[in-house]
Design a protein around this motif. Structure first.
Motif, short mmCIF file in Angstrom:
data_model
loop_
_atom_site.label_atom_id
_atom_site.label_comp_id
_atom_site.label_asym_id
_atom_site.label_seq_id
_atom_site.Cartn_x
_atom_site.Cartn_y
_atom_site.Cartn_z
N TYR A 134 38.02 35.69 37.90
CA TYR A 134 37.18 34.52 37.63
C TYR A 134 37.96 33.36 37.05
N THR A 135 39.09 33.61 36.41
CA THR A 135 39.89 32.50 35.90
C THR A 135 41.36 32.72 36.21
N TYR A 136 42.08 31.60 36.30
CA TYR A 136 43.51 31.67 36.56
C TYR A 136 44.25 32.34 35.40
N GLU A 137 43.75 32.19 34.20
CA GLU A 137 44.47 32.72 33.05
C GLU A 137 44.50 34.25 33.04
N VAL A 138 43.49 34.92 33.57
CA VAL A 138 43.50 36.39 33.57
C VAL A 138 43.88 36.96 34.94
N ALA A 139 43.87 36.14 36.00
CA ALA A 139 44.21 36.65 37.33
C ALA A 139 45.00 35.61 38.12
N PRO A 140 46.13 35.14 37.58
CA PRO A 140 46.86 34.05 38.25
C PRO A 140 47.36 34.43 39.64
N VAL A 141 47.89 35.64 39.76
CA VAL A 141 48.41 36.09 41.06
C VAL A 141 47.31 36.13 42.10
N PHE A 142 46.17 36.67 41.71
CA PHE A 142 45.11 36.91 42.69
C PHE A 142 44.32 35.66 43.03
N VAL A 143 44.25 34.70 42.12
CA VAL A 143 43.63 33.43 42.45
C VAL A 143 44.40 32.73 43.56
N LEU A 144 45.71 32.69 43.43
CA LEU A 144 46.55 32.07 44.45
C LEU A 144 46.55 32.88 45.74
#
Length: 539
Positions: A185-195
């Motif tokens: 849900y946020t880049y801070e906890v899932a940066p790899v998966f957001v991208l």
């Protein structure tokens, strides 16, 4: 019992007796030529015995038993979990998974399932949850039992659902996803998966023919279709978000009968072979208007669940354009044809949809903030407006549930491994196996196809010798309806294979064979036909 355990001191401790929760070890202190007996109580967390052992100067009995403390209350100044013990368990559990699920589970000489009646299975699994935990060797047996008595969907003879087989790269992605245990849900906890999700969605949009758009991974086709209906309703009536459905007029959704009646007090369509009839669509839209309903969405399908039928997207898009309706295409099953140059014609006109579902992925050709405007709750504990990075990377506000399981890694890693060409080859191979099966089926007595397959769904009746030539008998349909259930029962109880059956639209029970697994061969197609005959010839 034999075996060896290495403590932190790297000196060996040989286990020689085990009973219930107590384990006895004999320890040889070579420096002092002494033997130490160690008793460990596994009802509590493994203690730190290392300093105790090194301090012994004579033959002693060291025990950690005493009064057992409830799990989680014994060492509040230390971590609750023992990582060394947990990682050892995980290593042993993976060995079971590899052997039972991925080796035996893909071997044609093994059973597809070990059938047990519910009462017997519940006893074998020992499902009861108790006050105190079990030892590691007991838990490993639980893992073995779960693997043994579960249906082996990776088996080459599993044809029962719209999924089958195993891709080891995708499976690795799933293992890694579970180990990382984050929420997308946020880049801070899932940066790899957001991208990563953004890249996969972009690539899928290019397959459709869109230069831009939006999208989101959903937990299945049903959720994807629900997203489309919600977005279409919001675009037509944005006040629904604050005022609710009561503030709106009566709405109508249109779809074909085979996919069911997804509507708000709407009319459904007549269908032929599972396909939407466009002339009937126009008539039903006008009928709904005359009855005071407001049409707002047409739900087309590319690859229906039972017959694998594809709606004609071009003429449906023409009607939607004239009527100003949102066009959604459920391609959760048939969307894979977009990877194939030979078969993508089945979805001709797909670039004209407003939204589509591809294998649980919701794609939208819309302005980038429609998903967010429709679903946003602006939770300030997650989506602070003064973050130090680009807030558009926080995708949680686009989804209904906010927190989402990571689904993109398994597809991304598989796509990385085989490339677009490899995915195309899989699609073309499935069609080739389907053609082979149909050709062989048409040459065998007793097999009656329900239309020529468009996709990889092969629907047919098996007519046993006792019913051949008796199609005009008054009880023929009733007797024929009982054939598929009996054959299905026999194959499951013998564990030879699994294939589904169902009635549909006035037709009595027929088989639906799904040819999708990348592990299939022509030999599996021949086995399938032989096995249906073996199981059903004496009916």
């Amino acid at each position: 019992m034999g075996g060896e355990c290495i403590f932190q001191s790297s000196q060996p401790v040989n286990r020689y007796l085990q009973c219930h929760e107590l384990v006895l070890y004999k320890y040889r202190n070579h420096a002092k030529n002494l033997l130490v007996i160690v008793i460990i109580d596994f009802r509590i967390r493994l203690p730190r015995l290392y300093s105790t052992l090194s301090a012994l100067t004579s033959l002693d009995y060291v025990t950690t038993t005493g009064p057992s403390q409830p799990y989680g209350q014994q060492h509040l100044n230390e971590p609750l979990l023992d990582h060394r013990e947990g990682q050892l368990f995980l290593t042993e559990a993976f060995k079971v998974i590899l052997e039972e699920v991925l080796c035996k589970g893909t071997d044609v000489n093994e059973k597809v399932c070990e059938w047990r009646e519910p009462e017997e299975l519940a006893t074998l699994l020992d499902l009861e949850l108790r006050e105190y935990g079990e030892q590691q060797h007991q838990l490993l047996q639980r893992v073995r039992d779960v693997a043994k008595y579960s249906v082996k969907t990776n088996h080459p003879r599993f044809f029962n659902q719209l999924f089958a087989g195993v891709d080891y790269h995708a499976l690795t992605g799933r293992f890694l996803t579970e180990a990382l245990n984050t929420s997308q849900y946020t880049y801070e906890v899932a940066p790899v998966f957001v991208l990563m999700e953004d890249e996969v969605l972009s690539k899928l949009r290019s397959l459709v023919g869109w230069a831009q758009g939006d999208g989101i991974f959903c937990p299945g086709g049903t959720m994807s279709n629900m997203y489309a209906m919600n977005l279409a309703r919001y675009r037509a009536f944005p006040e629904v978000k604050l005022k609710g459905q009561w503030a709106l007029p009566r709405l109508a959704v249109f779809t074909s009968q085979e996919v069911g009646e997804n509507n708000f007090n709407s009319c459904s369509l007549l269908s032929y072979r599972g396909c939407m009839i466009t002339d009937d669509l126009s008539e039903k839209i006008e009928l709904a208007k005359s009855q005071g309903a407001v049409p707002f969405l047409v739900h087309a399908t590319s690859g229906t669940t039972v017959q694998g039928a594809f709606d004609p997207l071009e003429p449906i898009a023409d009607i939607c354009d004239r009527q100003g309706l949102w066009m959604h295409v459920d391609a959760a099953w048939g969307g894979s044809v977009l990877f194939s140059k030979e078969h993508r014609h089945l979805m001709r006109g797909v670039e004209r949809w407003e939204s589509g579902a591809c294998s649980g992925i919701q794609l939208l050709e819309c302005n980038f903030d429609l998903l967010k405007r429709c679903h946003s709750a602006d939770a300030t504990y997650l989506f602070q407006q003064d973050k130090f990075y680009d807030m558009s990377l926080d995708t949680g506000d686009k989804s209904i549930q906010c927190g989402r399981k990571v689904d993109c890694l398994k597809l991304w890693l598989m796509w990385k491994a085989v490339g677009s060409q490899g995915l195309e080859e899989r699609v073309d191979r499935a069609f080739a196996h389907t053609r082979y099966l149909v050709e062989k089926m048409m040459k065998r007595e007793g097999f009656q196809l329900i239309g020529k397959p468009e996709f990889v769904n092969v629907c047919f009746w098996f007519i046993p010798p006792s019913l051949r030539g008796k199609e005009n008998s008054p009880d023929y349909q009733d007797r024929l309806s009982k054939v598929a259930p009996v054959i299905k029962e026999r194959m499951i109880k013998q564990g030879t294979m699994m294939v589904g059956y169902q009635p549909l639209g006035g037709r009595v029970n027929f088989f639906r064979m799904i040819v999708i697994s990348p592990q299939l061969s022509y030999q599996d197609m021949t086995f399938f036909l032989d096995e249906i005959e073996r199981l059903g010839n004496n009916l």
